[in-house]
Write a protein that holds these residues in place. Structure first.
Motif, PDB file in Angstrom:
ATOM      1  N   UNK A  62       0.744  15.070  10.796  1.00 41.00           N
ATOM      2  CA  UNK A  62      -0.850  15.230  11.696  1.00 41.00           C
ATOM      3  C   UNK A  62      -2.082  15.109  10.796  1.00 41.00           C
ATOM      4  N   UNK A  63      -2.367  15.689   9.292  1.00 39.77           N
ATOM      5  CA  UNK A  63      -2.798  15.632   8.527  1.00 39.77           C
ATOM      6  C   UNK A  63      -2.878  14.028   8.297  1.00 39.77           C
ATOM      7  N   UNK A  64      -2.179  13.688   7.651  1.00 39.66           N
ATOM      8  CA  UNK A  64      -1.551  12.210   7.547  1.00 39.66           C
ATOM      9  C   UNK A  64      -2.267  11.266   8.227  1.00 39.66           C
ATOM     10  N   UNK A  65      -2.025  11.103   8.868  1.00 38.12           N
ATOM     11  CA  UNK A  65      -2.754  10.305  10.440  1.00 38.12           C
ATOM     12  C   UNK A  65      -3.840  10.475  10.651  1.00 38.12           C
ATOM     13  N   UNK A  66      -4.929  12.201  10.207  1.00 39.25           N
ATOM     14  CA  UNK A  66      -6.408  11.975  10.211  1.00 39.25           C
ATOM     15  C   UNK A  66      -6.343  11.646   9.247  1.00 39.25           C
ATOM     16  N   UNK A  70      -9.622   8.674   9.545  1.00 38.11           N
ATOM     17  CA  UNK A  70     -10.983   8.898   9.487  1.00 38.11           C
ATOM     18  C   UNK A  70     -10.977   9.691   7.307  1.00 38.11           C
ATOM     19  N   UNK A  71     -10.736   8.767   6.309  1.00 30.55           N
ATOM     20  CA  UNK A  71     -10.768   8.704   5.082  1.00 30.55           C
ATOM     21  C   UNK A  71     -11.595   9.158   4.639  1.00 30.55           C
ATOM     22  N   UNK A  72     -13.010   9.007   5.212  1.00 28.23           N
ATOM     23  CA  UNK A  72     -13.856   9.120   4.796  1.00 28.23           C
ATOM     24  C   UNK A  72     -13.853  11.470   4.523  1.00 28.23           C
ATOM     25  N   UNK A 110       4.216  10.088  13.454  1.00 37.13           N
ATOM     26  CA  UNK A 110       5.160   9.115  13.073  1.00 37.13           C
ATOM     27  C   UNK A 110       4.305   8.093  12.858  1.00 37.13           C
ATOM     28  N   UNK A 111       3.171   7.701  13.181  1.00 33.08           N
ATOM     29  CA  UNK A 111       2.386   7.020  12.438  1.00 33.08           C
ATOM     30  C   UNK A 111       2.126   7.237  11.227  1.00 33.08           C
ATOM     31  N   UNK A 115       2.253   4.841   7.903  1.00 37.06           N
ATOM     32  CA  UNK A 115       1.785   4.941   6.755  1.00 37.06           C
ATOM     33  C   UNK A 115       2.051   5.294   5.265  1.00 37.06           C
ATOM     34  N   UNK A 116       1.931   6.712   5.465  1.00 39.16           N
ATOM     35  CA  UNK A 116       2.307   7.855   4.046  1.00 39.16           C
ATOM     36  C   UNK A 116       2.921   7.311   3.070  1.00 39.16           C
ATOM     37  N   UNK A 117       3.897   6.745   3.616  1.00 38.45           N
ATOM     38  CA  UNK A 117       6.163   6.348   3.016  1.00 38.45           C
ATOM     39  C   UNK A 117       5.892   4.891   2.346  1.00 38.45           C
TER      40      UNK A 117
END
Length: 123
Positions: A62-66, A70-72, A110-111, A115-117
């Motif tokens: 979930x942190x990867x999704x956040x 929200x990259x800032x 999952x998203x 995207x982290x992969x």
């Protein structure tokens, strides 16, 4: 599939995707750049129909999704508790998650993991 070629090479080298969306190509018109991203994602089957023991994603997923949304607000590695990241998500308010919450959290996880992969980006 994608074929790459360069002057002086032995001909085009082909990359074929093992699964849908493994290779992603896009054009950045403002920078005049073509991006090729390659993802190495191993999906996990989640039984969202199991209401007695619903699957809960980890806080890391979930942190990867956040971090993507929200990259800032991206947190540095030393600011995050590893034990918390590896634990299952729990409601903040003390109330139980609804079925809709559980489905939404699993899709976000999952998203985030997909995207982290990303393992390769060519420009």
């Amino acid at each position: 599939s994608v074929a790459l070629d360069a002057p002086g090479s032995r001909g085009p080298q082909k990359m074929k995707a093992s699964f849908k969306h493994q290779l992603s190509m896009r054009i950045d018109e403002a920078r005049r750049v073509l991006y090729l991203d390659c993802y190495e994602y191993k999906p996990v089957c989640v039984d969202l129909g199991n209401e007695a023991d619903p699957p809960m994603p980890t806080n890391r997923s979930l942190q990867r999704f956040e971090d993507i949304i929200n990259p800032m607000n991206l947190k540095k590695d030393n600011e995050i508790d590893e034990e918390w990241l590896d634990s299952k998500a729990e409601p903040q308010s003390g109330e139980d998650f609804t079925r809709g919450d559980i489905v939404s959290l699993n899709y976000k996880a999952m998203v985030g993991d997909f995207l982290h992969s990303r393992s390769l980006r060519l420009r």
